[in-house]
Design a protein around this motif. Structure first.
Motif, PDB file in Angstrom:
ATOM      1  N   UNK A  57       0.827  -1.205   0.000  1.00 47.72           N
ATOM      2  CA  UNK A  57       0.000   0.000   0.000  1.00 47.72           C
ATOM      3  C   UNK A  57       0.862   1.257   0.000  1.00 47.72           C
ATOM      4  N   UNK A  58       1.912   1.253   0.808  1.00 46.43           N
ATOM      5  CA  UNK A  58       2.837   2.392   0.793  1.00 46.43           C
ATOM      6  C   UNK A  58       3.445   2.558  -0.595  1.00 46.43           C
ATOM      7  N   UNK A  59       3.882   1.448  -1.207  1.00 43.62           N
ATOM      8  CA  UNK A  59       4.475   1.511  -2.546  1.00 43.62           C
ATOM      9  C   UNK A  59       3.493   2.100  -3.546  1.00 43.62           C
ATOM     10  N   UNK A  60       2.235   1.696  -3.462  1.00 44.54           N
ATOM     11  CA  UNK A  60       1.213   2.204  -4.383  1.00 44.54           C
ATOM     12  C   UNK A  60       0.977   3.698  -4.186  1.00 44.54           C
ATOM     13  N   UNK A  61       0.937   4.136  -2.933  1.00 45.94           N
ATOM     14  CA  UNK A  61       0.743   5.560  -2.648  1.00 45.94           C
ATOM     15  C   UNK A  61       1.938   6.374  -3.146  1.00 45.94           C
ATOM     16  N   UNK A  62       3.135   5.868  -2.899  1.00 46.57           N
ATOM     17  CA  UNK A  62       4.352   6.555  -3.349  1.00 46.57           C
ATOM     18  C   UNK A  62       4.364   6.664  -4.874  1.00 46.57           C
ATOM     19  N   UNK A  63       3.999   5.575  -5.540  1.00 49.64           N
ATOM     20  CA  UNK A  63       3.946   5.581  -7.009  1.00 49.64           C
ATOM     21  C   UNK A  63       2.917   6.597  -7.507  1.00 49.64           C
ATOM     22  N   UNK A  64       1.748   6.619  -6.887  1.00 50.00           N
ATOM     23  CA  UNK A  64       0.689   7.558  -7.291  1.00 50.00           C
ATOM     24  C   UNK A  64       1.150   9.002  -7.116  1.00 50.00           C
ATOM     25  N   UNK A  65       1.858   9.278  -6.028  1.00 49.15           N
ATOM     26  CA  UNK A  65       2.323  10.647  -5.785  1.00 49.15           C
ATOM     27  C   UNK A  65       3.407  11.053  -6.785  1.00 49.15           C
ATOM     28  N   UNK A  66       4.245  10.114  -7.179  1.00 53.25           N
ATOM     29  CA  UNK A  66       5.236  10.400  -8.217  1.00 53.25           C
ATOM     30  C   UNK A  66       4.548  10.772  -9.524  1.00 53.25           C
TER      31      UNK A  66
END
Length: 132
Positions: A31-40
């Motif tokens: 979930x953290x990885x997905x959020x980080x990717x979305x913010x990028x």
């Protein structure tokens, strides 16, 4: 079930991600990885002046943070859960402001916080694994 090729690809991807879960903390880290990717992607959308994409990616990150927030159990998690609750609320507020003002610095600040949290969970996962 008839699925279009995009749905089939998403389904296959989701099944692969789910089957790769080896540890109870893996979904949190994902979930953290997905959020980080979305913010990028949101930062990139701001650079490209693609407002609809920016909104979509920030909304996705906020939805992930809201999910993490709602999964906290402060009775069991105590002070750690309360600290995470404050941090999630703060990041959601920052992202809401960043969305309104196209503020890449706020998005990058939240991304840094999420990367630190993801690394902390990954470290806990490693320590848990080595203690077994």
């Amino acid at each position: 079930i008839m699925l279009c090729s995009k749905q089939q690809a998403l389904y296959a991807y989701t099944q692969t991600r789910i089957s790769s879960i080896e540890h109870p903390l893996d979904p949190i880290i994902m979930l953290y990885e997905s959020a980080i990717e979305a913010l990028g992607k949101a930062v990139e959308a701001i650079r490209e002046k693609d407002i609809q994409s920016k909104i979509r990616y920030i909304d996705k990150a906020i939805a992930i943070l809201e999910g993490l927030l709602s999964s906290l159990n402060t009775e069991v998690g105590g002070e750690i859960a309360l600290n995470l609750q404050e941090l999630y609320l703060y990041t959601i507020k920052e992202l809401t402001t960043a969305n309104l003002k196209n503020d890449m610095a706020k998005i990058e600040h939240v991304t840094t916080l999420l990367k630190e949290l993801k690394e902390a969970w990954a470290q806990i996962r490693l320590e848990f694994k080595s203690n077994r």
